[in-house]
Scaffold this active site. Structure first.
Site, PDB file in Angstrom:
ATOM      1  N   HIS A 127      -3.590  -3.502  -6.528  1.00  0.00           N
ATOM      2  CA  HIS A 127      -3.897  -3.893  -5.239  1.00  0.00           C
ATOM      3  C   HIS A 127      -5.010  -4.973  -5.244  1.00  0.00           C
ATOM      4  CE1 HIS A 127      -2.019  -0.644  -2.800  1.00  0.00           C
ATOM      5  NE2 HIS A 127      -1.525  -0.199  -3.883  1.00  0.00           N
ATOM      6  N   GLU A 149      -8.137  -2.081  -7.504  1.00  0.00           N
ATOM      7  CA  GLU A 149      -8.488  -2.875  -6.564  1.00  0.00           C
ATOM      8  C   GLU A 149      -9.127  -4.337  -7.443  1.00  0.00           C
ATOM      9  OE1 GLU A 149      -7.711  -2.884  -3.540  1.00  0.00           O
ATOM     10  OE2 GLU A 149      -7.812  -0.842  -2.801  1.00  0.00           O
ATOM     11  N   HIS A 176       2.066  -2.645  -1.467  1.00  0.00           N
ATOM     12  CA  HIS A 176       2.733  -3.449  -0.440  1.00  0.00           C
ATOM     13  C   HIS A 176       4.180  -4.270  -0.774  1.00  0.00           C
ATOM     14  CE1 HIS A 176      -1.087  -2.590   1.094  1.00  0.00           C
ATOM     15  NE2 HIS A 176      -1.817  -3.054   0.039  1.00  0.00           N
ATOM     16  N   GLU A 212      -1.697 -10.592  -0.206  1.00  0.00           N
ATOM     17  CA  GLU A 212      -1.905  -9.260  -1.174  1.00  0.00           C
ATOM     18  C   GLU A 212      -0.403  -9.093  -1.927  1.00  0.00           C
ATOM     19  OE1 GLU A 212      -3.544  -5.533   0.262  1.00  0.00           O
ATOM     20  OE2 GLU A 212      -3.639  -4.757  -1.976  1.00  0.00           O
TER      21      GLU A 212
HETATM   22 ZN   LIG Z   1      -3.527  -2.704  -0.961  1.00  0.00          ZN
END
Ligand SMILES: [Zn+2]
Length: 179
Positions: free
Chosen positions: A78, A142, A10, A25
Site C-alpha cells: 500500500h 505502507e 486496491h 495508489e
Molecule cells: Zn491502501
C-alpha cells in the site's frame, strides 16, 4: 519452494489514495507488486498475486486466494495517506505482536527503509481484513505517503518503485535466513 502471495492494494473501482498530482495508489501498488514478484521469482521463490491488472478484488477474495493457494507468506502493498500533507515515512503492519508476522514485519520494514531512505515509522498492529483472514503470516507494507508531495514524487519514479520491491524482497530473505 517458499510460496509468497503478493497483494497489490486496491484496484479497479477502488483507486485507494490519490496524490495531488493525480497519482493513484492502486497503480503504484500494482507496479511495485509486479516488480516484487519478478525479483522473488529470480531469487527462487514461488509467487502468486491477488491481482496483476487494474481490477476490483475484495479484501475477502484476497485472503481467500492466498489461503486456497497455500501461501507461506502474504505481503500486502500500500501507500499511506493523511489529511495533513506533512506526514511522511514507512511503516509495516501485522495483526498483532508476538506472532511470526510481527517478526517478518520488522525485517521487511528495516530492509525497505534501508533501500528507499524514508523516515522509519516502525511496525504497527491493525485489525485489517487481509491480516485477520489469512491463515499464514501476513503483513501490510505502507511504502510511503501519497499525501506528501515529496514522497508522492518519489512514488511516481520507476527507480523508487524498484527499490521498494528490492527492499521488501531483501526483508523476506533476511527473515527467512534468520529462522
Ligand atoms: Zn491502501
Amino acid at each position: 519452494m517458499t510460496k509468497i502471495f503478493i497483494d497489490p492494494g486496491h484496484g479497479g473501482a477502488n483507486p485507494g489514495a490519490i496524490a495531488a498530482s493525480g497519482l493513484q495508489e492502486a497503480d503504484v501498488t500494482l507496479d511495485i507488486g509486479l516488480r516484487l514478484g519478478r525479483i522473488l521469482k529470480n531469487r527462487g521463490y514461488e509467487v502468486d498475486y491477488s491481482r496483476t491488472e487494474n481490477t476490483t478484488v475484495s479484501l475477502a477474495q484476497r485472503a481467500q486466494a492466498a489461503n486456497s493457494w497455500g501461501a507461506d507468506y502474504f505481503i500486502s502493498i500500500h501507500c499511506n495517506s493523511n489529511p495533513d500533507p506533512i506526514y511522511k515515512g514507512t511503516s509495516t503492519y501485522c495483526f498483532r505482536l508476538g506472532i511470526p508476522a510481527a517478526v517478518l514485519a520488522e525485517y521487511v520494514n528495516t530492509a525497505l527503509i534501508e533501500a528507499i531512505g524514508t523516515p522509519d515509522l516502525g511496525v504497527m498492529t491493525a485489525n485489517f481484513a487481509v491480516l485477520r483472514r489469512t491463515q499464514m503470516p501476513a503483513i501490510l507494507v505502507e511504502t510511503a505517503f501519497l499525501s506528501n508531495p515529496e514522497e508522492a514524487a518519489l512514488l511516481a519514479e520507476p527507480v523508487f518503485r524498484e527499490n521498494c520491491a528490492i527492499g521488501i524482497a531483501n526483508g523476506i530473505d533476511n527473515y527467512l535466513s534468520a529462522q
